[in-house]
Motif scaffolding. Structure first.
Motif, PDB file in Angstrom:
ATOM      1  N   GLY A   1       0.838  -1.197   0.000  1.00 15.29           N
ATOM      2  CA  GLY A   1       0.000   0.000   0.000  1.00 15.29           C
ATOM      3  C   GLY A   1       0.872   1.245   0.000  1.00 15.29           C
ATOM      4  O   GLY A   1       1.728   1.406   0.883  1.00 15.29           O
TER       5      GLY A   1
ATOM      6  N   ILE B   1      -2.921 -10.373  -4.670  1.00 14.30           N
ATOM      7  CA  ILE B   1      -3.269  -9.413  -3.617  1.00 14.30           C
ATOM      8  C   ILE B   1      -4.051  -8.238  -4.193  1.00 14.30           C
ATOM      9  O   ILE B   1      -5.059  -7.796  -3.622  1.00 14.30           O
ATOM     10  CB  ILE B   1      -1.999  -8.936  -2.894  1.00 14.30           C
ATOM     11  N   LEU B   2      -3.614  -7.733  -5.355  1.00 12.16           N
ATOM     12  CA  LEU B   2      -4.303  -6.590  -5.954  1.00 12.16           C
ATOM     13  C   LEU B   2      -5.700  -6.968  -6.452  1.00 12.16           C
ATOM     14  O   LEU B   2      -6.590  -6.108  -6.518  1.00 12.16           O
ATOM     15  CB  LEU B   2      -3.475  -6.012  -7.103  1.00 12.16           C
TER      16      LEU B   2
ATOM     17  N   ILE C   1      -7.683  -8.829  -4.822  1.00 11.55           N
ATOM     18  CA  ILE C   1      -8.530  -8.796  -3.626  1.00 11.55           C
ATOM     19  C   ILE C   1      -8.571  -7.404  -3.012  1.00 11.55           C
ATOM     20  O   ILE C   1      -9.628  -6.907  -2.614  1.00 11.55           O
ATOM     21  CB  ILE C   1      -8.007  -9.821  -2.599  1.00 11.55           C
ATOM     22  N   LYS C   2      -7.390  -6.763  -2.930  1.00  6.55           N
ATOM     23  CA  LYS C   2      -7.284  -5.419  -2.340  1.00  6.55           C
ATOM     24  C   LYS C   2      -6.538  -4.528  -3.334  1.00  6.55           C
ATOM     25  O   LYS C   2      -5.297  -4.450  -3.296  1.00  6.55           O
ATOM     26  CB  LYS C   2      -6.556  -5.480  -0.999  1.00  6.55           C
ATOM     27  N   PRO C   3      -7.264  -3.847  -4.206  1.00  8.07           N
ATOM     28  CA  PRO C   3      -6.612  -3.073  -5.271  1.00  8.07           C
ATOM     29  C   PRO C   3      -5.670  -1.983  -4.789  1.00  8.07           C
ATOM     30  O   PRO C   3      -4.772  -1.570  -5.523  1.00  8.07           O
ATOM     31  CB  PRO C   3      -7.809  -2.466  -6.026  1.00  8.07           C
ATOM     32  N   ARG C   4      -5.835  -1.486  -3.552  1.00  9.14           N
ATOM     33  CA  ARG C   4      -4.961  -0.429  -3.045  1.00  9.14           C
ATOM     34  C   ARG C   4      -3.824  -0.986  -2.202  1.00  9.14           C
ATOM     35  O   ARG C   4      -3.080  -0.218  -1.578  1.00  9.14           O
ATOM     36  CB  ARG C   4      -5.777   0.568  -2.219  1.00  9.14           C
TER      37      ARG C   4
ATOM     38  N   LEU D   1      -2.306  -3.989   0.772  1.00 13.28           N
ATOM     39  CA  LEU D   1      -2.732  -4.549   2.054  1.00 13.28           C
ATOM     40  C   LEU D   1      -3.058  -3.484   3.095  1.00 13.28           C
ATOM     41  O   LEU D   1      -4.053  -3.588   3.816  1.00 13.28           O
ATOM     42  CB  LEU D   1      -1.633  -5.480   2.597  1.00 13.28           C
TER      43      LEU D   1
ATOM     44  N   ALA E   1      -6.328   4.497   4.115  1.00 13.28           N
ATOM     45  CA  ALA E   1      -7.496   3.629   4.288  1.00 13.28           C
ATOM     46  C   ALA E   1      -8.257   4.025   5.538  1.00 13.28           C
ATOM     47  O   ALA E   1      -7.670   4.428   6.538  1.00 13.28           O
ATOM     48  CB  ALA E   1      -7.038   2.179   4.393  1.00 13.28           C
TER      49      ALA E   1
END
Length: 306
Positions: A236, A293-294, A296-299, A301, A306
């Protein structure tokens, strides 16, 4: 395959992750606070390694070389920010990429002109020579353990700096709304120079510590820069916690993949084929990890905002 061998490779992965964290922590601060893509960050890693090697050879002290790596990398970073980078804020990312790529060429050719094309070598300080016994009867180099401890201390120090100090408050505010803190009287130019110098010093520290494990040579910063960008994308952008977790993930996955995959592929292929095929698959693992990972969570971990 024994437990001690797996543990040794796991520690190697953690040590690689710590080195990536030292690179990625400064890079993610610069990227997060300034919105700047700095391809020349790897050159500051190289500057730190050369400064340490030269000063250590001249004085006979690795510790003086380590201090020199921090000072020279920070000074080079601050000079770079004042002379070149300051003109790129608010410009298109393509302009930033082209300008910082030009800086890579300038640093590489300048270093080659001053020190030549032959690699330099750093000796591990006598205090950190030797090995520490591991369960299973093997031993692990003390210097590599010292790198892991150093990375942990840097992570703690950066966390305290960002969360508990006035400078950290201004850095966080600069990430969120740089126009507002400038309107409140904060000297945004000085803040940016300090952040850039801090990130550069961390890169120089990483280069100096790795210099005792491998040769110090022109261009040594570019391969690790690619991994550092992968780390900050996974963790992130702008997040020190994300840089640490992402670096450890990348270090362990890369090291254990290169260790285990040739052996796993060897169950289905001949030993002559297993090594190249397993190594090729292992080299893709961190990019597959990043893609997963991206997805699931584009921005990332732990994105900073956030």
């Amino acid at each position: 395959m024994t437990f001690s061998l797996v543990l040794e490779q796991l520690l190697n992965g953690v040590q690689l992750g710590v080195m990536l964290f030292l690179m990625a922590a400064g890079l993610t601060l610069i990227f997060g606070v300034m919105g700047l893509i700095n391809l020349a960050h790897g050159s500051l890693y190289m500057v730190g390694a050369f400064a340490c090697a030269v000063v250590a050879a001249a004085t006979g002290s690795f510790w003086l070389g380590l201090a020199a790596s921090l000072a020279f990398a920070a000074a080079a970073g601050a000079l770079m920010e004042v002379v070149v980078i300051r003109r790129l804020y608010g410009r298109d990312h393509l302009d930033q990429v082209l300008a910082t790529f030009a800086l890579i060429l300038i640093f590489s050719e300048g270093t080659r002109w001053v020190f030549g094309s032959f690699p330099l070598y750093l000796d591990i300080p006598q205090l950190l020579q030797g090995a520490v016994p591991l369960p299973g009867g093997t031993a692990y180099p003390l210097y590599r353990l010292a790198i892991i401890v150093t990375g942990g201390l840097v992570a703690i120090g950066l966390t305290l700096l960002i969360s508990r100090t006035r400078l950290g408050m201004r850095i966080r505010a600069g990430e969120s709304d740089r126009e507002m803190i400038a309107a409140l009287g904060v000297d945004i130019r000085t803040l940016y120079t300090l952040v850039f110098a801090l990130g550069s010093a961390l890169a120089g520290l990483a280069g100096a510590m790795v210099g005792a494990l491998q040769s110090v040579q022109v261009g040594m910063g570019e391969p690790i820069l690619i991994l550092a960008f992968v780390v900050i994308v996974i963790g992130g952008i702008g997040s020190i916690k994300g840089a640490l977790i992402g670096a450890l993930l990348v270090g362990v996955v890369d090291t254990m993949g290169r260790f285990l995959l040739p052996q796993i592929v060897g169950l289905f292929m001949s030993s002559a084929q297993a090594g190249p095929v397993g190594g090729a698959i292992a080299s893709m693992l961190i990019y597959l990890l990043m893609a997963a990972i991206l997805a699931i969570k584009p921005r990332g971990l732990f994105p900073a905002q956030a």
